[in-house]
Design an enzyme around this catalytic site. Structure first.
Site, PDB file in Angstrom:
ATOM      1  N   HIS A  73     -14.938  11.213  24.541  1.00 58.61           N
ATOM      2  CA  HIS A  73     -14.739  10.545  25.829  1.00 58.61           C
ATOM      3  C   HIS A  73     -13.638   9.495  25.846  1.00 58.61           C
ATOM      4  O   HIS A  73     -13.378   8.909  26.891  1.00 58.61           O
ATOM      5  CB  HIS A  73     -16.051   9.896  26.306  1.00 58.61           C
ATOM      6  CG  HIS A  73     -16.441   8.669  25.535  1.00 58.61           C
ATOM      7  ND1 HIS A  73     -17.122   8.727  24.355  1.00 58.61           N
ATOM      8  CD2 HIS A  73     -16.225   7.351  25.772  1.00 58.61           C
ATOM      9  CE1 HIS A  73     -17.336   7.504  23.903  1.00 58.61           C
ATOM     10  NE2 HIS A  73     -16.794   6.646  24.736  1.00 58.61           N
TER      11      HIS A  73
HETATM   12  C1  UD1 Z   1     -17.177   3.264  29.196  1.00 64.48           C
HETATM   13  C2  UD1 Z   1     -16.611   2.157  28.322  1.00 64.48           C
HETATM   14  C3  UD1 Z   1     -16.389   2.683  26.918  1.00 64.48           C
HETATM   15  C4  UD1 Z   1     -17.631   3.316  26.360  1.00 64.48           C
HETATM   16  C5  UD1 Z   1     -18.177   4.368  27.317  1.00 64.48           C
HETATM   17  C6  UD1 Z   1     -19.496   4.827  26.799  1.00 64.48           C
HETATM   18  C7  UD1 Z   1     -15.190   0.531  29.490  1.00 64.48           C
HETATM   19  C8  UD1 Z   1     -13.796   0.089  29.727  1.00 64.48           C
HETATM   20  N1  UD1 Z   1     -15.330   1.691  28.822  1.00 64.48           N
HETATM   21  O1  UD1 Z   1     -16.190   4.279  29.292  1.00 64.48           O
HETATM   22  O2  UD1 Z   1     -16.018   1.603  26.067  1.00 64.48           O
HETATM   23  O3  UD1 Z   1     -17.334   3.903  25.128  1.00 64.48           O
HETATM   24  O4  UD1 Z   1     -18.364   3.780  28.618  1.00 64.48           O
HETATM   25  O5  UD1 Z   1     -19.991   5.944  27.419  1.00 64.48           O
HETATM   26  O6  UD1 Z   1     -16.110  -0.134  29.872  1.00 64.48           O
HETATM   27  N2  UD1 Z   1     -18.689   8.647  35.347  1.00 64.48           N
HETATM   28  C9  UD1 Z   1     -19.624   9.472  35.935  1.00 64.48           C
HETATM   29  N3  UD1 Z   1     -20.942   9.062  35.906  1.00 64.48           N
HETATM   30  C10 UD1 Z   1     -21.350   7.899  35.359  1.00 64.48           C
HETATM   31  C11 UD1 Z   1     -20.389   7.075  34.780  1.00 64.48           C
HETATM   32  C12 UD1 Z   1     -19.060   7.453  34.776  1.00 64.48           C
HETATM   33  O7  UD1 Z   1     -19.311  10.533  36.432  1.00 64.48           O
HETATM   34  O8  UD1 Z   1     -22.563   7.615  35.369  1.00 64.48           O
HETATM   35  C13 UD1 Z   1     -17.276   9.089  35.329  1.00 64.48           C
HETATM   36  C14 UD1 Z   1     -16.476   8.585  36.521  1.00 64.48           C
HETATM   37  O9  UD1 Z   1     -15.562   9.569  36.875  1.00 64.48           O
HETATM   38  C15 UD1 Z   1     -15.723   7.409  35.922  1.00 64.48           C
HETATM   39  C16 UD1 Z   1     -15.500   7.841  34.490  1.00 64.48           C
HETATM   40  O10 UD1 Z   1     -16.653   8.593  34.149  1.00 64.48           O
HETATM   41  O11 UD1 Z   1     -14.530   7.127  36.592  1.00 64.48           O
HETATM   42  C17 UD1 Z   1     -15.321   6.699  33.516  1.00 64.48           C
HETATM   43  O12 UD1 Z   1     -16.414   5.787  33.589  1.00 64.48           O
HETATM   44  P1  UD1 Z   1     -16.233   4.260  33.104  1.00 64.48           P
HETATM   45  O13 UD1 Z   1     -17.524   3.569  33.063  1.00 64.48           O
HETATM   46  O14 UD1 Z   1     -15.136   3.614  33.865  1.00 64.48           O
HETATM   47  O15 UD1 Z   1     -15.662   4.405  31.649  1.00 64.48           O
HETATM   48  P2  UD1 Z   1     -16.173   5.317  30.464  1.00 64.48           P
HETATM   49  O16 UD1 Z   1     -15.085   6.277  30.134  1.00 64.48           O
HETATM   50  O17 UD1 Z   1     -17.520   5.829  30.774  1.00 64.48           O
HETATM   51  N1  UDP Z   2     -25.770   9.251  23.271  1.00 62.51           N
HETATM   52  C1  UDP Z   2     -26.805   9.953  23.877  1.00 62.51           C
HETATM   53  N2  UDP Z   2     -26.554  11.168  24.437  1.00 62.51           N
HETATM   54  C2  UDP Z   2     -25.338  11.747  24.404  1.00 62.51           C
HETATM   55  C3  UDP Z   2     -24.276  11.039  23.772  1.00 62.51           C
HETATM   56  C4  UDP Z   2     -24.531   9.786  23.233  1.00 62.51           C
HETATM   57  O1  UDP Z   2     -27.935   9.482  23.891  1.00 62.51           O
HETATM   58  O2  UDP Z   2     -25.174  12.860  24.932  1.00 62.51           O
HETATM   59  C5  UDP Z   2     -26.063   7.903  22.740  1.00 62.51           C
HETATM   60  C6  UDP Z   2     -25.769   7.717  21.262  1.00 62.51           C
HETATM   61  O3  UDP Z   2     -26.856   7.024  20.721  1.00 62.51           O
HETATM   62  C7  UDP Z   2     -24.533   6.836  21.265  1.00 62.51           C
HETATM   63  C8  UDP Z   2     -24.715   6.035  22.540  1.00 62.51           C
HETATM   64  O4  UDP Z   2     -25.280   6.974  23.444  1.00 62.51           O
HETATM   65  O5  UDP Z   2     -24.442   5.993  20.162  1.00 62.51           O
HETATM   66  C9  UDP Z   2     -23.466   5.428  23.131  1.00 62.51           C
HETATM   67  O6  UDP Z   2     -22.518   6.416  23.152  1.00 62.51           O
HETATM   68  P1  UDP Z   2     -21.104   6.442  23.790  1.00 62.51           P
HETATM   69  O7  UDP Z   2     -20.372   7.391  22.929  1.00 62.51           O
HETATM   70  O8  UDP Z   2     -21.229   6.746  25.226  1.00 62.51           O
HETATM   71  O9  UDP Z   2     -20.496   4.962  23.712  1.00 62.51           O
HETATM   72  P2  UDP Z   2     -19.630   4.182  22.614  1.00 62.51           P
HETATM   73  O10 UDP Z   2     -20.538   3.875  21.486  1.00 62.51           O
HETATM   74  O11 UDP Z   2     -18.463   5.020  22.233  1.00 62.51           O
HETATM   75  O12 UDP Z   2     -19.159   2.962  23.329  1.00 62.51           O
END
Ligand code: UD1
Ligand code: UDP
Length: 359
Positions: free
Chosen positions: A205
């Site tokens: 991601h």
């Molecule tokens: C965020 C965090 C990242 C973390 C990740 C974990 C920041 C800057 N980034 O990244 O550090 O590793 O979460 O998962 O805070 N979206 C959905 N449904 C949701 C949430 C997001 O569809 O419930 C989609 C939307 O299109 C959104 C995109 O994911 O624009 C990115 O979501 P966002 O929370 O901005 O950043 P992440 O890439 O999820």
């Molecule tokens: N995780 C989960 N389901 C998934 C992928 C991840 O439960 O399909 C959990 C896993 O424990 C992971 C946590 O979500 O450590 C956070 O993951 P993510 O990669 O979203 O965030 P990051 O640690 O990179 O910020």
């Protein structure tokens, strides 16, 4: 005088970190409130963690949703300012490095509410990562800094942080892993995903891997070369889904792309994997604890302890297929080291310091 401890969460990785801290603070009888910013909102990215990890319903959900960094951070800040004004917390706890974390840190520090950062001091030294900016700002503003590994303490020291604020407490993410390990059902995961032989679990991601079409295309090529060697189960984060699908990720017959999984189901899958390919922060730690070989598709990591004391290695997209071949040939180690204080008691150590500070 308020004694309210207010936790700010919002994105998937926050939830397994907050759960053991809240539990330990409850054990000490402290008054707490849980705020969800709404940064993540899909049931599979949020609600399922509350169901599975015994977290209370959030007292408040700001419902900010997705947006640009500035918009999302600003909306969280606006919502939190009003909330802190109304609730007057004695301390705000923030977790990790997401936008919800830095937004809460800015609001708390400007309102002069004591701020505690769980997972402080991690550094990738890569300023192209939004998380690195969030980590630097949050740590600079925090009154209590809870570290998961000794390298984090060294970074904070190098930045001139007062040592009295810094506490090496272990890793609350690992508290959650150890508290739930008996629920990680490998056989159930195999049945669920139709896995009969060797398999690799992947999560992808990071913007650096999935946002740009050229990066995504190179990633798909590399992941297909992994799928040539073993079945790959990829619970795909919503961020890169459309882009990776457009680049043909789903077309390989051994590539099983599924929706994001609940924590318990995900960890069941990881526990039984022959290897993991990831760009996640948390997954690097979880594989280290479970002794599962982890190939991290990044040029750096803010979690070097998972390399020095764990099963993690950094790989490029180009090297990934060879690295997987090596992992599959070597098999999983029978014994492995784990980082200091990753023992399931970080939440209690954090609670002890927080309670002491509020006395
Ligand atoms: C965020 C965090 C990242 C973390 C990740 C974990 C920041 C800057 N980034 O990244 O550090 O590793 O979460 O998962 O805070 N979206 C959905 N449904 C949701 C949430 C997001 O569809 O419930 C989609 C939307 O299109 C959104 C995109 O994911 O624009 C990115 O979501 P966002 O929370 O901005 O950043 P992440 O890439 O999820
Ligand atoms: N995780 C989960 N389901 C998934 C992928 C991840 O439960 O399909 C959990 C896993 O424990 C992971 C946590 O979500 O450590 C956070 O993951 P993510 O990669 O979203 O965030 P990051 O640690 O990179 O910020």
């Amino acid at each position: 005088m308020s004694t309210l401890v207010l936790h700010v969460t919002g994105a998937r990785p926050n939830f397994p970190k907050a759960a053991p801290v809240m539990r330990a603070l409850s054990g000490r009888g402290l008054e707490q409130t849980l705020v969800h910013t709404g940064q993540h909102y899909d049931g599979r990215m949020s609600e399922i963690f509350f169901q599975q990890l015994g977290l209370p319903e959030p007292d408040v959900n700001l419902g900010v949703g997705s947006g640009s960094h500035a918009k999302q951070t600003a909306m969280i800040m606006t919502g939190l300012e009003e909330l802190f004004e109304a609730r007057r917390p004695a301390m705000v706890l923030v977790y990790g490095d997401v936008n919800s974390t830095v937004a809460a840190a800015l609001v708390a520090s400007k309102m002069r509410v004591p701020l505690a950062h769980v997972e402080a001091g991690l550094r990738s030294f890569d300023m192209t990562m939004p998380e690195e900016i969030n980590r630097l700002v949050t740590d600079r503003l925090s009154d209590l800094l809870f570290c998961t590994s000794p390298d984090a303490i060294a970074h904070l020291g190098n930045e001139g942080t007062d040592p009295a604020k810094i506490h090496l407490v272990g890793n609350p993410m690992i508290d959650t892993l150890l508290a739930n390990i008996d629920r990680f059902d490998v056989a159930g995961a195999r049945t669920e995903h139709g896995l009969t032989g060797r398999y690799v679990v992947a999560t992808l991601h990071r913007p650096s891997n999935v946002d740009d079409p050229a990066d995504a295309a190179a990633l798909v090529k590399s992941m297909h070369a992994v799928a040539d060697q073993a079945v790959v189960v990829l619970p795909l984060h919503p961020r890169g889904r459309a882009r990776l699908e457009a680049e043909g990720l789903f077309t390989h017959p051994q590539m099983k792309v599924v929706e994001p999984l609940g924590y318990v189901e995900f960890m069941g899958l990881v526990r039984g994997a022959d290897a993991v390919v990831t760009d996640s922060g948390g997954v690097q730690e979880e594989t280290t604890m479970l002794g599962v070989p982890c190939l991290t598709l990044r040029p750096n990591t803010e979690r070097p302890v998972t390399i020095t004391h764990g099963t993690n290695q950094l790989v490029t997209r180009e090297r990934l297929p060879i690295a997987i071949e090596e992992c599959l040939r070597a098999g999983r180690a029978q014994t492995w080291p784990t980082p200091p204080l990753w023992d399931g008691h970080a939440g209690e150590r954090i609670a002890a310091v927080v309670a002491g500070a509020l006395d």
